[in-house]
Scaffold this motif. Structure first.
Motif, PDB file in Angstrom:
ATOM      1  N   LYS A  35      15.966 -84.433  23.043  1.00 45.80           N
ATOM      2  CA  LYS A  35      16.364 -83.529  21.957  1.00 45.80           C
ATOM      3  C   LYS A  35      16.661 -84.265  20.667  1.00 45.80           C
TER       4      LYS A  35
ATOM      5  N   ASP B 206      15.981 -70.876  28.132  1.00 43.66           N
ATOM      6  CA  ASP B 206      15.805 -71.909  27.119  1.00 43.66           C
ATOM      7  C   ASP B 206      17.130 -72.405  26.572  1.00 43.66           C
ATOM      8  N   SER B 207      17.094 -73.640  26.055  1.00 44.05           N
ATOM      9  CA  SER B 207      18.137 -74.195  25.197  1.00 44.05           C
ATOM     10  C   SER B 207      17.416 -74.772  23.991  1.00 44.05           C
TER      11      SER B 207
ATOM     12  N   PHE C 125      22.521 -78.556  19.229  1.00 43.21           N
ATOM     13  CA  PHE C 125      22.351 -77.323  20.004  1.00 43.21           C
ATOM     14  C   PHE C 125      22.661 -76.106  19.123  1.00 43.21           C
TER      15      PHE C 125
ATOM     16  N   ASN D 178      21.142 -70.651  23.402  1.00 43.60           N
ATOM     17  CA  ASN D 178      20.384 -70.601  24.654  1.00 43.60           C
ATOM     18  C   ASN D 178      20.369 -69.175  25.190  1.00 43.60           C
ATOM     19  N   THR D 179      19.399 -68.884  26.034  1.00 41.74           N
ATOM     20  CA  THR D 179      19.266 -67.599  26.717  1.00 41.74           C
ATOM     21  C   THR D 179      18.885 -67.896  28.156  1.00 41.74           C
ATOM     22  N   THR D 180      19.481 -67.174  29.101  1.00 42.63           N
ATOM     23  CA  THR D 180      19.362 -67.550  30.503  1.00 42.63           C
ATOM     24  C   THR D 180      18.270 -66.818  31.272  1.00 42.63           C
TER      25      THR D 180
ATOM     26  N   ARG E 265      15.112 -63.932  21.253  1.00 43.63           N
ATOM     27  CA  ARG E 265      15.903 -65.108  20.874  1.00 43.63           C
ATOM     28  C   ARG E 265      16.229 -65.037  19.384  1.00 43.63           C
TER      29      ARG E 265
ATOM     30  N   TYR F 201      18.846 -66.834  17.033  1.00 43.27           N
ATOM     31  CA  TYR F 201      19.855 -67.876  16.955  1.00 43.27           C
ATOM     32  C   TYR F 201      20.274 -68.124  15.501  1.00 43.27           C
TER      33      TYR F 201
ATOM     34  N   LYS G  23      14.167 -76.849  25.257  1.00 43.90           N
ATOM     35  CA  LYS G  23      14.180 -77.164  26.679  1.00 43.90           C
ATOM     36  C   LYS G  23      13.940 -75.852  27.426  1.00 43.90           C
TER      37      LYS G  23
END
Length: 639
Positions: free
Chosen positions: A255, A309-310, A317, A320-322, A328, A330, A347
């Motif tokens: 990252k 994702d992250s 950072f 993120n979404t699980t 998304r 952000y 990621k």
């Protein structure tokens, strides 16, 4: 010591004697007009209960710890107060009398206004109506017993502070009816994403469905679900532990904004990987930023990613979404972006199937006056590849569970009717749905002790979804829509067609207002008895074969048939006795449609909008409501 025990005994009995109300009967509630409304609760044996409401007094005696009274034809409006007393007193404030609608189904009914906020910014800014009240039923299940009360919940009026928590379809539905009839509207939202229809049915209603009953019996014994869930959670936790501890991207800090990715492969995004890679895949892109945007905050749209994702910007950072479905959206804080070269790193965790970036979604960085496009060439590298993770078993979706915990506690509460959006989770067995869904409706009406004439039930037909096909197809989604349409044979039912407002790449389309308005249009006819309102678009009625053509007849033609956007009439397929469908020509002839093809000299069957995503279907009535998909044949599915 003896005195201490006597005190505890008397204290416990005093607590037991307190009048207690169900969660639904509380401040801010909406009571059903033109109805004998039941108010109920619990108290000690033979405790006298008094209820005062709208200058009327009611009295009853508790039996076996329970009591109830009926309010007779309460006056529409509000706010009112209610006083309930036994050995203690309870005062309820801000009560309205109007129409109460149960809102149920799976995720498209559950989807909150926060998810669709970008489409309706003015709605979010201006929401303020004390006459629209919303009660969200706790999302719980119980496979062992039918519950008499909810674990929580409260009535909320719509305003700018609460609007984002309202489910979108119920909200727009209520707003439409409130404006039309100038009465308070109460919404009871009992919905849960992913739920099949069996979960919303009682054991009695499922008695003729042996597979469902067998599953109920398998899971009922004490400790079975806890044990199975424990095994499931261990399996999932071990999978995630493996990919986390063995991820090269974490070990080598991929990252980092200055990481050397020169040996990474290139890929054009958005798009999915060419083959399944399960585990962790890292994606990187560099972009230039003018000095004027350096250090400024920005919005980051990363479309929809499969699965989790992250996201990092310049190594920091940002969100993120699980799981794969939410959009998304952000936020990049100030002092992260810089003049010149910047990096964005994703990621991505792919649990099963093919991972990647879903097409036709926004991927960009937004400033108030400019957007930076993030589509195009990215680089990627696998951090950890492993076997696919088998899906979690959701016991909350098992037969009877949601009925027992989320519907049964509501049965004493008088309602106007129900709206329903569900079916996606039953597309694997579309023909079975034609038996389950009507049975659920009938059982709800029976359990609410309301005749069909007093319990209108309105539902949404599945929206268009997935990629459109070049040639005519026969799909489970098309057949489930047919099962939904057949449910209109039940009295006091209405259907909102949604095949023109879905999104091919999202099972949760953002346009919730259009479908809500169509539900409200149906309600005005079916529930409110306005015969001047055409409740839906054209519904196929019958057909006749004449020479080389098939002539189709429809109900709900309204002011007449029309072609949307003045194009050629599309979406029709025709077949002969060989059952091979080809695209057909079609034309409107008064209130009929004539379908034919030079390739089929002796036609025997027609299908319309018969696909997962019938994006070209364009038959409407002049009330601008789309025709429902249909077929004239009864052939079994062969593909």
């Amino acid at each position: 010591m003896r005195f201490f025990y006597i005190f505890i005994f008397l204290f416990a009995n005093t607590l037991f004697a307190q009048v207690r109300l169900p969660k639904l009967v509380s401040d801010g509630m909406v009571l059903q007009r033109n109805s004998n409304v039941r108010i109920w609760g619990w108290a000690s044996e033979e405790e006298q209960i008094n209820v005062n409401f709208q200058q009327k007094s009611y009295r009853t005696i508790a039996e076996k710890g329970k009591w109830e009274i009926l309010l007779e034809n309460a006056s529409v409006g509000g706010p009112y107060t209610m006083e309930i007393s036994g050995k203690n007193s309870i005062k309820l404030d801000s009560i309205y009398v109007g129409d109460v609608w149960l809102c149920s189904g799976q995720s498209n009914m559950e989807l909150p206004m926060s998810r669709v906020a970008p489409k309706y910014p003015e709605e979010i800014k201006t929401a303020d109506n004390a006459e629209i009240r919303y009660f969200q039923v706790p999302k719980e299940y119980n496979l062992n017993e039918q519950l008499d009360d909810l674990s929580g919940g409260n009535w909320v009026s719509v305003n700018q502070n609460t609007i984002k928590n309202f489910a979108a379809i119920p909200y727009f539905f209520a707003k439409n009816l409130n404006k039309e009839y100038q009465i308070p509207i109460g919404l009871i939202d009992a919905s849960l994403g992913g739920s099949p229809v069996e979960a919303w049915m009682s054991e009695k209603a499922l008695k003729n469905f042996p597979d469902a009953i067998a599953e109920v019996k398998r899971l009922k014994p004490e400790g079975v679900i806890d044990s199975l869930e424990g095994l499931d959670q261990d399996r999932i936790r071990n999978w995630y532990t493996t990919i986390t501890t063995e991820d090269l991207g974490i070990k080598s800090n991929w990252k980092s904004s200055d990481f050397d990715d020169s040996d990474w492969k290139e890929i054009e995004l958005p798009g999915l990987l060419k083959k399944p890679v399960n585990g962790v895949i890292w994606f990187r892109k560099e972009f230039d930023l003018p000095a004027e945007f350096s250090a400024k905050p920005a919005g980051l749209l990363m479309g929809r990613l499969v699965d989790a994702d992250s996201v990092f910007v310049n190594g920091i950072f940002v969100g993120n979404t699980t799981y794969q479905y939410p959009p998304r959206r952000y936020h990049i804080p100030e002092n992260i972006l810089r003049e010149g070269e910047n990096s964005i790193t994703v990621k991505l965790i792919s649990e099963r199937g093919v991972g990647g970036f879903v097409k036709d979604k926004p991927y960009q960085i937004n400033f108030s006056e400019k957007s930076i496009d993030l589509t195009g060439t990215w680089k990627y590298k696998v951090g950890k590849a492993t076997e696919a993770l088998q899906p979690q078993t959701f016991y909350r979706w098992k037969p009877t569970g949601l009925y027992n915990a989320m519907i049964h506690p509501l049965l004493n509460y008088s309602i106007k009717g129900a709206i329903w959006y569900q079916g996606e989770s039953n597309t694997s067995e579309p023909e079975k749905y034609s038996e389950l869904f009507p049975k659920m409706i009938e059982s709800w009406r029976e359990n609410w002790h309301q005749q069909a004439s007093n319990f209108p039930f309105l539902f949404v037909q599945l929206a268009n979804f997935m990629e459109s096909k070049e040639n005519p197809t026969d799909t489970n989604w098309a057949r489930l829509r047919e099962s939904q349409k057949e449910t209109l044979n039940l009295p006091k039912t209405g259907m909102a067609v949604a095949i023109d407002i879905g999104e091919w790449n999202d099972i949760h389309p953002l346009d919730k207002k259009t479908v809500s308005d169509r539900l409200a249009t149906s309600a005005k006819n079916v529930a409110y008895g306005d015969a001047s309102v055409v409740p839906s678009g054209p519904i196929y009625n019958s057909s006749e074969i004449k020479n080389d053509s098939i002539i189709l007849h429809f109900d709900y033609v309204g002011s007449g048939l029309k072609i949307k956007n003045n194009e050629d009439l599309k979406g029709f397929a025709i077949a002969g006795s060989d059952k091979q469908f080809v695209w057909a020509k079609a034309k409107i002839d008064g209130d009929k449609v004539v379908v034919y093809s030079p390739d089929v000299k002796h036609p025997v069957a027609v299908r319309y909008a018969w696909a997962d995503n019938p994006e070209h279907a364009n038959l409407y009535n002049k009330e601008d409501l789309p025709a429902s998909p249909f077929r004239t044949d009864k052939w079994k599915q062969t593909q």
